[in-house]
Scaffold this motif. Sequence first.
Motif, PDB file in Angstrom:
ATOM      1  N   TYR A 283       0.847  -1.192   0.000  1.00  0.00           N
ATOM      2  CA  TYR A 283       0.000   0.000   0.000  1.00  0.00           C
ATOM      3  C   TYR A 283       0.884   1.244   0.000  1.00  0.00           C
ATOM      4  O   TYR A 283       1.539   1.559   0.995  1.00  0.00           O
ATOM      5  N   GLY A 284       0.896   1.929  -1.109  1.00  0.00           N
ATOM      6  CA  GLY A 284       1.597   3.196  -1.214  1.00  0.00           C
ATOM      7  C   GLY A 284       0.685   4.255  -1.783  1.00  0.00           C
ATOM      8  O   GLY A 284       1.158   5.261  -2.293  1.00  0.00           O
ATOM      9  N   ALA A 285      -0.640   3.997  -1.706  1.00  0.00           N
ATOM     10  CA  ALA A 285      -1.615   4.861  -2.356  1.00  0.00           C
ATOM     11  C   ALA A 285      -1.209   5.007  -3.828  1.00  0.00           C
ATOM     12  O   ALA A 285      -0.789   4.038  -4.451  1.00  0.00           O
ATOM     13  N   CYS A 286      -1.291   6.214  -4.369  1.00  0.00           N
ATOM     14  CA  CYS A 286      -1.027   6.399  -5.799  1.00  0.00           C
ATOM     15  C   CYS A 286       0.454   6.262  -6.166  1.00  0.00           C
ATOM     16  O   CYS A 286       0.818   6.331  -7.340  1.00  0.00           O
ATOM     17  N   SER A 287       1.322   6.061  -5.166  1.00  0.00           N
ATOM     18  CA  SER A 287       2.749   5.852  -5.451  1.00  0.00           C
ATOM     19  C   SER A 287       3.063   4.395  -5.749  1.00  0.00           C
ATOM     20  O   SER A 287       4.226   4.038  -5.975  1.00  0.00           O
TER      21      SER A 287
ATOM     22  N   THR B  83       3.451   9.287  -7.003  1.00  0.00           N
ATOM     23  CA  THR B  83       3.160  10.053  -5.786  1.00  0.00           C
ATOM     24  C   THR B  83       1.868   9.566  -5.145  1.00  0.00           C
ATOM     25  O   THR B  83       0.898   9.273  -5.838  1.00  0.00           O
ATOM     26  N   GLY B  84       1.861   9.493  -3.808  1.00  0.00           N
ATOM     27  CA  GLY B  84       0.684   8.974  -3.125  1.00  0.00           C
ATOM     28  C   GLY B  84       0.253   9.832  -1.953  1.00  0.00           C
ATOM     29  O   GLY B  84       1.086  10.379  -1.223  1.00  0.00           O
ATOM     30  N   ALA B  85      -1.074   9.953  -1.778  1.00  0.00           N
ATOM     31  CA  ALA B  85      -1.656  10.630  -0.615  1.00  0.00           C
ATOM     32  C   ALA B  85      -2.061   9.554   0.387  1.00  0.00           C
ATOM     33  O   ALA B  85      -2.962   8.761   0.130  1.00  0.00           O
ATOM     34  N   LEU B  86      -1.393   9.513   1.538  1.00  0.00           N
ATOM     35  CA  LEU B  86      -1.555   8.425   2.497  1.00  0.00           C
ATOM     36  C   LEU B  86      -2.696   8.719   3.471  1.00  0.00           C
ATOM     37  O   LEU B  86      -2.516   8.771   4.690  1.00  0.00           O
ATOM     38  N   MET B  87      -3.875   8.866   2.910  1.00  0.00           N
ATOM     39  CA  MET B  87      -5.056   9.167   3.705  1.00  0.00           C
ATOM     40  C   MET B  87      -5.948   7.930   3.787  1.00  0.00           C
ATOM     41  O   MET B  87      -5.777   6.973   3.037  1.00  0.00           O
TER      42      MET B  87
ATOM     43  N   LYS C 186      -5.450  19.437   4.429  1.00  0.00           N
ATOM     44  CA  LYS C 186      -6.542  18.591   4.905  1.00  0.00           C
ATOM     45  C   LYS C 186      -7.630  18.369   3.862  1.00  0.00           C
ATOM     46  O   LYS C 186      -8.500  17.509   4.055  1.00  0.00           O
ATOM     47  N   ASP C 187      -7.592  19.105   2.785  1.00  0.00           N
ATOM     48  CA  ASP C 187      -8.635  19.054   1.775  1.00  0.00           C
ATOM     49  C   ASP C 187      -8.452  17.831   0.868  1.00  0.00           C
ATOM     50  O   ASP C 187      -7.528  17.774   0.064  1.00  0.00           O
ATOM     51  N   ALA C 188      -9.344  16.844   0.986  1.00  0.00           N
ATOM     52  CA  ALA C 188      -9.250  15.630   0.176  1.00  0.00           C
ATOM     53  C   ALA C 188      -9.517  15.900  -1.300  1.00  0.00           C
ATOM     54  O   ALA C 188      -9.297  15.025  -2.137  1.00  0.00           O
ATOM     55  N   ASN C 189      -9.987  17.103  -1.626  1.00  0.00           N
ATOM     56  CA  ASN C 189     -10.188  17.488  -3.019  1.00  0.00           C
ATOM     57  C   ASN C 189      -9.024  18.307  -3.564  1.00  0.00           C
ATOM     58  O   ASN C 189      -9.146  18.935  -4.616  1.00  0.00           O
ATOM     59  N   ASN C 190      -7.904  18.296  -2.834  1.00  0.00           N
ATOM     60  CA  ASN C 190      -6.710  18.998  -3.303  1.00  0.00           C
ATOM     61  C   ASN C 190      -5.483  18.138  -3.015  1.00  0.00           C
ATOM     62  O   ASN C 190      -4.553  18.562  -2.339  1.00  0.00           O
ATOM     63  N   MET C 191      -5.507  16.925  -3.532  1.00  0.00           N
ATOM     64  CA  MET C 191      -4.429  15.987  -3.240  1.00  0.00           C
ATOM     65  C   MET C 191      -3.133  16.361  -3.938  1.00  0.00           C
ATOM     66  O   MET C 191      -2.052  15.989  -3.496  1.00  0.00           O
ATOM     67  N   GLY C 192      -3.228  17.095  -5.048  1.00  0.00           N
ATOM     68  CA  GLY C 192      -2.003  17.527  -5.716  1.00  0.00           C
ATOM     69  C   GLY C 192      -1.130  18.360  -4.801  1.00  0.00           C
ATOM     70  O   GLY C 192       0.084  18.175  -4.735  1.00  0.00           O
ATOM     71  N   ALA C 193      -1.754  19.276  -4.055  1.00  0.00           N
ATOM     72  CA  ALA C 193      -1.008  20.099  -3.105  1.00  0.00           C
ATOM     73  C   ALA C 193      -0.468  19.258  -1.960  1.00  0.00           C
ATOM     74  O   ALA C 193       0.629  19.517  -1.443  1.00  0.00           O
ATOM     75  N   ALA C 194      -1.214  18.227  -1.551  1.00  0.00           N
ATOM     76  CA  ALA C 194      -0.769  17.369  -0.452  1.00  0.00           C
ATOM     77  C   ALA C 194       0.431  16.513  -0.849  1.00  0.00           C
ATOM     78  O   ALA C 194       1.332  16.263  -0.037  1.00  0.00           O
ATOM     79  N   MET C 195       0.465  16.074  -2.097  1.00  0.00           N
ATOM     80  CA  MET C 195       1.528  15.164  -2.539  1.00  0.00           C
ATOM     81  C   MET C 195       2.758  15.867  -3.091  1.00  0.00           C
ATOM     82  O   MET C 195       3.849  15.292  -3.107  1.00  0.00           O
TER      83      MET C 195
ATOM     84  N   ILE D  34      -3.190  15.194   5.411  1.00  0.00           N
ATOM     85  CA  ILE D  34      -2.940  14.180   4.385  1.00  0.00           C
ATOM     86  C   ILE D  34      -1.432  14.071   4.139  1.00  0.00           C
ATOM     87  O   ILE D  34      -0.850  14.908   3.449  1.00  0.00           O
ATOM     88  N   PRO D  35      -0.780  13.055   4.705  1.00  0.00           N
ATOM     89  CA  PRO D  35       0.645  12.858   4.421  1.00  0.00           C
ATOM     90  C   PRO D  35       0.845  12.415   2.977  1.00  0.00           C
ATOM     91  O   PRO D  35      -0.036  11.791   2.373  1.00  0.00           O
ATOM     92  N   GLY D  36       2.014  12.712   2.433  1.00  0.00           N
ATOM     93  CA  GLY D  36       2.327  12.308   1.062  1.00  0.00           C
ATOM     94  C   GLY D  36       3.596  11.481   1.010  1.00  0.00           C
ATOM     95  O   GLY D  36       4.456  11.549   1.900  1.00  0.00           O
ATOM     96  N   ILE D  37       3.711  10.685  -0.034  1.00  0.00           N
ATOM     97  CA  ILE D  37       4.909   9.867  -0.255  1.00  0.00           C
ATOM     98  C   ILE D  37       5.189   9.841  -1.752  1.00  0.00           C
ATOM     99  O   ILE D  37       4.265   9.940  -2.575  1.00  0.00           O
ATOM    100  N   ALA D  38       6.456   9.744  -2.114  1.00  0.00           N
ATOM    101  CA  ALA D  38       6.824   9.610  -3.531  1.00  0.00           C
ATOM    102  C   ALA D  38       8.068   8.718  -3.628  1.00  0.00           C
ATOM    103  O   ALA D  38       8.992   8.840  -2.820  1.00  0.00           O
ATOM    104  N   HIS D  39       8.049   7.822  -4.580  1.00  0.00           N
ATOM    105  CA  HIS D  39       9.201   6.958  -4.844  1.00  0.00           C
ATOM    106  C   HIS D  39       9.665   7.176  -6.271  1.00  0.00           C
ATOM    107  O   HIS D  39       8.837   7.359  -7.182  1.00  0.00           O
TER     108      HIS D  39
END
Length: 340
Positions: free
Chosen positions: A112-116, A313-317, A201-210, A328-333
């Motif tokens: 599980y890495g969300a979108c990453s 890139t992933g939003a770990l929500m 915190k905005d789940a509709n702005n994941m680009g900024a979170a990641m 919303i924490p973010g991760i990228a590999h």
Amino acid sequence: MGSRSNKRIGKQTVKLQNPPKIITTTSIVGPKEGDGPLGEYFDLILKDDMYGEESFEKAESSMMYRAIKDTIKKANLREENIDYLFAGDLLNQLTSSNFAARDVNIPFFGLYGACSTMAESLGLASLIMDGGYADYVIASTSSHFSAAERQFRFPLEYGSQRSETAQWTVTGSGAMLLSHEGNKPYVTYVTTGKVKDYGIKDANNMGAAMAPAAVDTIYKHFKDTGRSPKDYDVIATGDLGLVGKKITEDLLWEYGYNVKNVYIDCGAIIFDHERQKTNSGGSGCGCSAVVTCGYLYKQMLDKDIKRMLLVSTGALMSTTSSLQGETIPGIAHAVAIEYD
């Protein structure tokens, strides 16, 4: 203290001494993705999002199963030849991946890495190949717009209004088969990201979170390897969309890196945003998976791209963390892929 592996360079990067080759890929997408600018590069475009199944979740699992099976078939191999499957998705307890793995006879690591997850699965598969622990490994992931919407946001029947920063979860699955044989694009570096949280915190702005996670991983990759943007034909982030892509460009410029000539975001190019009304663009595990397995991989085979840095890139929500007011924490590999 024990000795440090000579494969590790810098803080977060491994230089592969036996670079595994990506010998085949498969990309499967839904109708909306197939109708976008990259439609000609995908292997299979579904006629409908249900894919003949009773639910969106079953459809997603069937997409991943088909991507894995087709990838093996293209290489003239059987399931018994594959040593490991690395795969993950967005749904609770990796529903899509677990049920796809149930139907294939392959030892399985669920991720599980969300979108990453595309870069995560490819990175881990490459490391296990480089270590000499396998001859054939598959890296895969998937997502589905309708399944993700009702898990993370609202049921489709609710008809909620989408903000300009919102992204459209890609319906799609991608799979890659790694081997040490053949003359194909190969993986040279794996840079593992750290979790970054800048308070979005905005789940509709994941680009900024990641975006901060993407910036940190790209920066660390450059520092660890001594490379810079000019060493790549393409630097592709996974799922930032138009909003996150702009933030990433600006923050990397503050670090002294001008990436504009080589930087693309898979979420920014998979849809025609005006015509298809996808707001800030695409997201989801399947976004970087199908763009990489379809468009980018075929561009490498045609020698239009010789060196690429994939940064999924992933939003770990989770639904629980969002309801509790968490950020919303973010991760990228990052994975460097070359073909020269």
